[in-house]
Structures are given as structure tokens and as C-alpha cells.
Motif scaffolding. Structure first.
Motif, PDB file in Angstrom:
ATOM      1  N   ALA A   1       0.833  -1.247  -0.131  1.00 25.66           N
ATOM      2  CA  ALA A   1       0.031  -0.049   0.054  1.00 25.66           C
ATOM      3  C   ALA A   1       0.739   1.217  -0.150  1.00 25.66           C
ATOM      4  O   ALA A   1       1.910   1.093   0.466  1.00 25.66           O
ATOM      5  CB  ALA A   1      -0.802   0.065   1.196  1.00 25.66           C
ATOM      6  N   VAL A   2       0.195   2.245  -0.467  1.00 24.67           N
ATOM      7  CA  VAL A   2       1.059   3.673  -0.203  1.00 24.67           C
ATOM      8  C   VAL A   2      -0.222   4.251   0.646  1.00 24.67           C
ATOM      9  O   VAL A   2      -1.356   4.616   0.343  1.00 24.67           O
ATOM     10  CB  VAL A   2       0.882   4.499  -1.653  1.00 24.67           C
ATOM     11  CG1 VAL A   2       1.524   5.746  -1.381  1.00 24.67           C
ATOM     12  CG2 VAL A   2       1.864   3.768  -2.527  1.00 24.67           C
ATOM     13  N   PHE A   3       0.244   4.735   1.789  1.00 22.74           N
ATOM     14  CA  PHE A   3      -0.404   5.621   2.765  1.00 22.74           C
ATOM     15  C   PHE A   3      -0.283   7.191   2.423  1.00 22.74           C
ATOM     16  O   PHE A   3       0.920   7.563   2.137  1.00 22.74           O
ATOM     17  CB  PHE A   3       0.176   5.349   4.251  1.00 22.74           C
ATOM     18  CG  PHE A   3      -0.057   3.953   4.521  1.00 22.74           C
ATOM     19  CD1 PHE A   3      -1.467   3.593   5.004  1.00 22.74           C
ATOM     20  CD2 PHE A   3       0.925   2.975   4.757  1.00 22.74           C
ATOM     21  CE1 PHE A   3      -1.768   2.186   5.420  1.00 22.74           C
ATOM     22  CE2 PHE A   3       0.410   1.500   5.049  1.00 22.74           C
ATOM     23  CZ  PHE A   3      -0.568   1.166   5.440  1.00 22.74           C
ATOM     24  N   LEU A   4      -1.274   7.705   2.425  1.00 25.92           N
ATOM     25  CA  LEU A   4      -1.276   9.027   2.021  1.00 25.92           C
ATOM     26  C   LEU A   4      -1.987  10.191   3.220  1.00 25.92           C
ATOM     27  O   LEU A   4      -3.019   9.817   3.495  1.00 25.92           O
ATOM     28  CB  LEU A   4      -2.065   9.311   0.522  1.00 25.92           C
ATOM     29  CG  LEU A   4      -1.549   8.344  -0.529  1.00 25.92           C
ATOM     30  CD1 LEU A   4      -2.816   7.986  -1.526  1.00 25.92           C
ATOM     31  CD2 LEU A   4      -0.705   8.963  -1.233  1.00 25.92           C
ATOM     32  N   ASP A   5      -1.325  11.085   3.417  1.00 27.15           N
ATOM     33  CA  ASP A   5      -1.881  12.094   4.144  1.00 27.15           C
ATOM     34  C   ASP A   5      -2.852  12.612   3.230  1.00 27.15           C
ATOM     35  O   ASP A   5      -2.735  12.821   2.089  1.00 27.15           O
ATOM     36  CB  ASP A   5      -0.754  13.081   4.503  1.00 27.15           C
ATOM     37  CG  ASP A   5      -1.195  14.445   5.235  1.00 27.15           C
ATOM     38  OD1 ASP A   5      -2.101  14.250   6.270  1.00 27.15           O
ATOM     39  OD2 ASP A   5      -0.961  15.711   4.566  1.00 27.15           O
TER      40      ASP A   5
ATOM     41  N   GLY B   1      -0.129  -1.905  -8.406  1.00 27.04           N
ATOM     42  CA  GLY B   1      -0.598  -2.910  -7.379  1.00 27.04           C
ATOM     43  C   GLY B   1      -0.720  -2.456  -5.747  1.00 27.04           C
ATOM     44  O   GLY B   1      -1.031  -3.142  -4.976  1.00 27.04           O
ATOM     45  N   PHE B   2      -0.338  -1.312  -5.816  1.00 29.24           N
ATOM     46  CA  PHE B   2      -0.571  -0.570  -4.482  1.00 29.24           C
ATOM     47  C   PHE B   2      -1.914  -0.346  -4.181  1.00 29.24           C
ATOM     48  O   PHE B   2      -2.731   0.399  -5.051  1.00 29.24           O
ATOM     49  CB  PHE B   2       0.579   0.688  -4.381  1.00 29.24           C
ATOM     50  CG  PHE B   2       1.989   0.380  -4.454  1.00 29.24           C
ATOM     51  CD1 PHE B   2       2.445   0.020  -3.334  1.00 29.24           C
ATOM     52  CD2 PHE B   2       2.553   0.495  -5.475  1.00 29.24           C
ATOM     53  CE1 PHE B   2       3.847  -0.004  -2.985  1.00 29.24           C
ATOM     54  CE2 PHE B   2       4.010   0.007  -5.578  1.00 29.24           C
ATOM     55  CZ  PHE B   2       4.684   0.035  -4.144  1.00 29.24           C
ATOM     56  N   LEU B   3      -2.383  -0.615  -2.962  1.00 33.59           N
ATOM     57  CA  LEU B   3      -3.568   0.028  -2.439  1.00 33.59           C
ATOM     58  C   LEU B   3      -3.355   1.670  -1.788  1.00 33.59           C
ATOM     59  O   LEU B   3      -2.163   1.823  -1.717  1.00 33.59           O
ATOM     60  CB  LEU B   3      -3.925  -0.788  -0.904  1.00 33.59           C
ATOM     61  CG  LEU B   3      -4.416  -2.226  -1.160  1.00 33.59           C
ATOM     62  CD1 LEU B   3      -5.070  -2.772   0.171  1.00 33.59           C
ATOM     63  CD2 LEU B   3      -5.403  -2.487  -2.171  1.00 33.59           C
ATOM     64  N   LEU B   4      -4.449   2.057  -2.199  1.00 32.06           N
ATOM     65  CA  LEU B   4      -4.335   3.640  -1.722  1.00 32.06           C
ATOM     66  C   LEU B   4      -5.074   3.946  -0.493  1.00 32.06           C
ATOM     67  O   LEU B   4      -6.413   3.762  -0.411  1.00 32.06           O
ATOM     68  CB  LEU B   4      -4.720   4.524  -2.842  1.00 32.06           C
ATOM     69  CG  LEU B   4      -4.140   4.179  -4.282  1.00 32.06           C
ATOM     70  CD1 LEU B   4      -4.958   5.171  -5.145  1.00 32.06           C
ATOM     71  CD2 LEU B   4      -2.586   4.520  -4.177  1.00 32.06           C
ATOM     72  N   VAL B   5      -4.322   4.314   0.756  1.00 30.62           N
ATOM     73  CA  VAL B   5      -5.085   4.295   1.714  1.00 30.62           C
ATOM     74  C   VAL B   5      -4.696   5.849   2.438  1.00 30.62           C
ATOM     75  O   VAL B   5      -3.677   6.124   2.816  1.00 30.62           O
ATOM     76  CB  VAL B   5      -4.532   2.988   2.755  1.00 30.62           C
ATOM     77  CG1 VAL B   5      -5.162   3.312   4.147  1.00 30.62           C
ATOM     78  CG2 VAL B   5      -4.938   1.895   2.327  1.00 30.62           C
ATOM     79  N   VAL B   6      -5.832   6.512   2.547  1.00 33.52           N
ATOM     80  CA  VAL B   6      -5.515   7.940   3.455  1.00 33.52           C
ATOM     81  C   VAL B   6      -5.374   7.769   4.838  1.00 33.52           C
ATOM     82  O   VAL B   6      -6.286   7.067   5.440  1.00 33.52           O
ATOM     83  CB  VAL B   6      -6.622   8.913   2.839  1.00 33.52           C
ATOM     84  CG1 VAL B   6      -6.543  10.154   3.468  1.00 33.52           C
ATOM     85  CG2 VAL B   6      -6.551   9.018   1.413  1.00 33.52           C
ATOM     86  N   VAL B   7      -4.762   8.303   5.353  1.00 40.97           N
ATOM     87  CA  VAL B   7      -4.356   8.213   6.823  1.00 40.97           C
ATOM     88  C   VAL B   7      -4.452   9.923   7.132  1.00 40.97           C
ATOM     89  O   VAL B   7      -3.502  10.510   7.008  1.00 40.97           O
ATOM     90  CB  VAL B   7      -3.204   7.654   7.406  1.00 40.97           C
ATOM     91  CG1 VAL B   7      -3.498   5.998   7.355  1.00 40.97           C
ATOM     92  CG2 VAL B   7      -1.794   7.796   6.598  1.00 40.97           C
ATOM     93  N   SER B   8      -5.170  10.287   8.087  1.00 35.93           N
ATOM     94  CA  SER B   8      -5.408  11.688   8.339  1.00 35.93           C
ATOM     95  C   SER B   8      -5.596  12.056   9.673  1.00 35.93           C
ATOM     96  O   SER B   8      -6.596  11.522  10.507  1.00 35.93           O
ATOM     97  CB  SER B   8      -6.693  12.233   7.453  1.00 35.93           C
ATOM     98  OG  SER B   8      -6.638  13.694   7.569  1.00 35.93           O
ATOM     99  N   ASN B   9      -5.122  13.149  10.290  1.00 35.15           N
ATOM    100  CA  ASN B   9      -5.371  13.606  11.619  1.00 35.15           C
ATOM    101  C   ASN B   9      -6.407  14.602  11.504  1.00 35.15           C
ATOM    102  O   ASN B   9      -6.248  15.393  10.573  1.00 35.15           O
ATOM    103  CB  ASN B   9      -4.190  14.308  12.069  1.00 35.15           C
ATOM    104  CG  ASN B   9      -2.956  13.458  12.760  1.00 35.15           C
ATOM    105  OD1 ASN B   9      -3.172  12.160  12.793  1.00 35.15           O
ATOM    106  ND2 ASN B   9      -1.839  13.941  12.962  1.00 35.15           N
TER     107      ASN B   9
END
Ligand SMILES: [Mg+2]
Ligand SMILES: [Zn+2]
Length: 174
Positions: free
Chosen positions: A4-8, A43-51
Motif C-alpha cells: 500500500a501507499v499511505f497518503l496524508d 498494485g499498491f492499495l491507496l489508503v488515506v491516513v489523516s489527523n
């Protein structure tokens, strides 16, 4: 296990107006959709991680935060990009939760729920605490985004745009 790529979110995918709570003010940063498409194509999942401490601070409701997310998802969908998950920390810093970045909580939760191998995953955000969260969760590629073009002091590799970030991530894991 997936990668995955975690994205702000704020200042990385959409322009950061400071505690965004109005869906009408959501604007995608140019280049974001194409860069995300490249990553998901690889093939990377796209996952947003946000404060979203604006919730814990009482500046806006969890509902308006969700409306902002929905608006962003709709704008991305118009460009054929689908996010695999959005994880938000609603707490204020005083609550000393485990999910607020630079803590790894949001990434660990997403990894458990979505079956993500963190060692094959990357984190990208415009603050040092974003890259720190990635490192602390066990991501091997942690990038600091600096869109303004000014010199930025970082313990992590600095990229200047989402397309450049996508390139770096694909290079790193190739
Ligand atoms: Mg940000
Ligand atoms: Zn939290």
C-alpha cells in the motif's frame, strides 16, 4: 498480503486551507489523480491516513469531516481513481491517543483490516510527522512532500510533487 501507499490528506491530496470542514472547498492538488493511478496500476492499495484534530478540538463535527472525505472521493472517482480506505484520527493532541500521527495507529489499523504488508509499503505526507508515522509503523519508504519548492529540513527523502513521489516509490520497490 497486499502492498500500500499511505497518503496524508490535507496538503498532500487536497489543498490545506487549515481545518477543512466545508466539502465545497475541497480542491484536488494538480497531478494527484494521475500519480495515484500509476501507483494503483502497480498494485499498491491507496489508503488515506489523516489527523483530524479539528473534531476533538470542537471546530467541526465528525460528519462534516466525512463529507469532506466523500467530496474528495467523488473528485477522484471523476478521474477514475478509487481509494481503498480512509482512516482518520479525530482526537486532539491532549487526548494522547495512539492513532494521531506521528503515532503508527492509523497505519496499523489499516494494515490489519486490509491485509497490508507494511514492509512493502510507503508513506507520503507534507509534514515530518507523516513520514515519522510511516517509519514507526514499519513502512520502508517514507517520503516528505514539499510542494512550495522551498528548502525543507527533513530526516526523510523530500519530493516536490505527487508525480515525483509516485516515481520515487515505484523506483524504491522495483
Ligand atoms: Mg498534511
Ligand atoms: Zn487518535
Amino acid at each position: 498480503m497486499k502492498k500500500a501507499v499511505f497518503l496524508d490528506r490535507d496538503g498532500t491530496l487536497i489543498f490545506d486551507e487549515g481545518y477543512i470542514s466545508d466539502p465545497g472547498k475541497v480542491v484536488l492538488i494538480p497531478g494527484v489523480a494521475d500519480a495515484l493511478k500509476r501507483l494503483s496500476g502497480a498494485g499498491f492499495l491507496l489508503v488515506v491516513v489523516s489527523n483530524q484534530s479539528g473534531i476533538g478540538r470542537g471546530y467541526f463535527s465528525e460528519e462534516s469531516s466525512r463529507a469532506v472525505n466523500s467530496r474528495m472521493e467523488r473528485l477522484l472517482a471523476e478521474k477514475s481513481v478509487r481509494l481503498d480506505g480512509i482512516y482518520c484520527c479525530p482526537h486532539s493532541p491532549e487526548e494522547k491517543c495512539r492513532c494521531r500521527k506521528p503515532g503508527p495507529g492509523l497505519l496499523l489499523k489499516a494494515a490489519a483490516e486490509l491485509g497490508i504488508d507494511l514492509s512493502r509499503s510507503a508513506m507520503l505526507g507534507d509534514k515530518e510527522s507523516d513520514a515519522e508515522a510511516g517509519l514507526s509503523a514499519g513502512c520502508r519508504c517514507n517520503l516528505r512532500l514539499s510542494l512550495q519548492g522551498q528548502a525543507v529540513r527533513s530526516a526523510f527523502p523530500v519530493v516536490r510533487s505527487l508525480p515525483e513521489a509516485a516515481e520515487s516509490i515505484l523506483d524504491f520497490f522495483s
